[in-house]
Enzyme design. Structure first.
Site, PDB file in Angstrom:
ATOM      1  N   LYS A 152       0.712  -1.152   0.031  1.00 11.42           N
ATOM      2  CA  LYS A 152      -0.043  -0.206   0.022  1.00 11.42           C
ATOM      3  C   LYS A 152       0.980   1.334  -0.003  1.00 11.42           C
ATOM      4  O   LYS A 152       0.240   2.219  -0.508  1.00 11.42           O
ATOM      5  CB  LYS A 152      -1.125  -0.115   1.328  1.00 11.42           C
ATOM      6  CG  LYS A 152      -2.212  -0.967   1.015  1.00 11.42           C
ATOM      7  CD  LYS A 152      -3.294  -0.865   1.978  1.00 11.42           C
ATOM      8  CE  LYS A 152      -4.443  -1.664   1.712  1.00 11.42           C
ATOM      9  NZ  LYS A 152      -5.193  -1.398   2.781  1.00 11.42           N
TER      10      LYS A 152
ATOM     11  N   LYS B 238     -10.245  -3.125  -4.504  1.00  5.86           N
ATOM     12  CA  LYS B 238     -11.009  -1.812  -4.821  1.00  5.86           C
ATOM     13  C   LYS B 238      -9.972  -0.912  -5.639  1.00  5.86           C
ATOM     14  O   LYS B 238     -10.393   0.168  -6.119  1.00  5.86           O
ATOM     15  CB  LYS B 238     -11.173  -0.995  -3.441  1.00  5.86           C
ATOM     16  CG  LYS B 238     -12.280  -1.816  -2.584  1.00  5.86           C
ATOM     17  CD  LYS B 238     -12.467  -1.081  -1.091  1.00  5.86           C
ATOM     18  CE  LYS B 238     -13.224  -1.793  -0.246  1.00  5.86           C
ATOM     19  NZ  LYS B 238     -12.806  -1.727   1.226  1.00  5.86           N
TER      20      LYS B 238
ATOM     21  N   LYS C  70      -4.884  -9.885  -7.196  1.00  5.63           N
ATOM     22  CA  LYS C  70      -6.064  -9.965  -6.312  1.00  5.63           C
ATOM     23  C   LYS C  70      -7.309  -9.049  -6.668  1.00  5.63           C
ATOM     24  O   LYS C  70      -6.856  -7.853  -7.375  1.00  5.63           O
ATOM     25  CB  LYS C  70      -5.496  -9.518  -4.886  1.00  5.63           C
ATOM     26  CG  LYS C  70      -6.471 -10.256  -3.694  1.00  5.63           C
ATOM     27  CD  LYS C  70      -5.747  -9.653  -2.551  1.00  5.63           C
ATOM     28  CE  LYS C  70      -5.842  -8.133  -2.444  1.00  5.63           C
ATOM     29  NZ  LYS C  70      -5.792  -7.518  -0.978  1.00  5.63           N
TER      30      LYS C  70
END
Ligand code: AMP
Ligand code: TRP
Length: 343
Positions: free
Chosen positions: A122, A209, A206
């Site tokens: 992230k 969002k 994956k």
């Protein structure tokens, strides 16, 4: 007789989990998390919250955040969580999460956090510009779980490392403060057919969002046409579906679509291959689209109905927060006592 707690945890079983209010939910969240919550509520005392404290580890528009929280709650209700059975609440309504989170920041070690792969993903190339909260995120997650002495944590496969950290924090707290068995070492319920749903555009990434391509995911708010179109466009190879699981493993995109079919239909991948092995995607994709629309449309319809009545959602969240605060308070009191704070 002393009143020492037993060495291993002997308290009641409790399910604890949450989803961040950081944007629209997708099929991965639904199959990896929401479906499991709904099933477990009938078996064990279940606490499910909306992780709005975690959401702000990356920027959230203050004008949107409360509504995003309602939207996650609407998805919980639409997926079948029943507020008469499960406790549903916003994390920020229970200040004890942040208080226990601080104490756990003093238990967790820097070296443990340095290993967390989700932070690395992230924060990307700009680690120094990430919030400190993004780094300590898994410590707050441990507090979320242990504040309620959660013993079972239904989450997708990507949360395994955070659950290991939760167990490490629980064990170190119990050990350092000489409080054997005070916190349970919670178990992650990360298995199951929907534990790792991949992108529709790339079988090695994956479903997420944050993927810039909306075609990579099926959102819970997509209508039937959008769902069918995304499945039609999903990346595949030109070969027909294989007959065996071994061959399926070599074809990540086909594997993902077969997995999604199985998870939605309640079938194993082997069952799905027994039906579709040897058939082309021209046959399989329309069948998958029909199934996805049949399973997801009622959920998105229900979500829209709940979102049309925000006052009802707010009442459910407020009642859940009252229940959550009542369960959290004695644990935090005991922790303060164990740590030696002035009271
Ligand atoms: P998040 O949106 O990151 O708060 O995730 C909410 C829940 O959905 C967590 O339990 C995740 O592990 C799960 N989840 C997220 N993405 C996926 C995916 N692609 N497949 C399965 N589960 C997922
Ligand atoms: N980290 C989880 C996710 O990204 C969300 C979360 C926060 C959570 N606190 C939790 C999940 C406690 C389970 C238990 O999906």
């Amino acid at each position: 007789m002393t009143d020492q707690p037993p060495a291993s945890y002997s308290g009641p079983q409790r399910v604890l989990s949450g989803v961040q209010s950081s944007g629209a939910l997708h099929l991965g969240n639904y199959l990896g998390a929401l479906v499991k919550f709904t099933r477990l509520q009938h078996e064990i005392d279940t606490f499910i919250f909306v992780a709005d404290l975690h959401a702000i580890t990356v920027w959230q528009d203050p004008a949107q955040l409360a509504n995003q929280t309602r939207e996650i709650a609407a998805a919980y209700l639409a997926a079948g969580l029943d507020p008469k059975i499960a406790t549903i609440f916003p994390q920020s309504a229970v200040p004890a999460h942040a208080e226990l989170g601080w104490i756990f920041q003093c238990v967790a070690r820097l070296g443990w956090l340095d290993r967390m792969t989700q932070f690395k993903e992230k924060s990307g190339k700009h680690k120094e510009r990430s919030s400190v909260g993004l780094y300590t995120y898994p410590v707050l997650q441990a507090a979320d779980i242990l504040l309620y002495k959660g013993t079972q944590v239904p989450v997708g496969d990507d949360q395994k490392q955070h659950l290991e950290l939760t167990r490490d924090i629980a064990a170190k707290f119990n050990h350092d403060f000489d409080a054997p068995g005070f916190f349970p070492l919670p178990e992650g319920l990360t298995e199951g057919p929907g534990a790792r749903i991949m992108s529709l555009r790339d079988g090695s990434a994956k479903m997420s969002k944050s993927d810039p391509s909306d075609n990579s995911r099926i959102n819970l708010t997509d209508d039937a046409d959008a769902i069918a179109q995304k499945i039609r466009k999903a990346k595949t190879d030109p070969e027909p579906l294989p007959e065996t699981l071994e061959d399926l493993k070599l074809r990540p995109e086909a594997d993902n679509l077969v997995g999604i079919y199985g998870a939605l239909a309640g079938l194993t991948k082997a069952d799905v291959l027994a039906e579709f092995g040897g058939k082309g995607f021209g046959t399989f994709k329309p069948a998958l689209a029909d199934l996805a629309v049949a399973k997801l449309s009622p959920v998105s319809d229900a979500m829209r109905r709940y979102m049309a009545d925000p006052a009802e959602i707010d009442a459910i969240l407020a009642a859940g927060a009252d229940k959550a605060r009542a369960v959290a308070a004695p644990t935090l009191d005991e922790v303060k006592n164990i740590v030696g704070f002035w009271r």
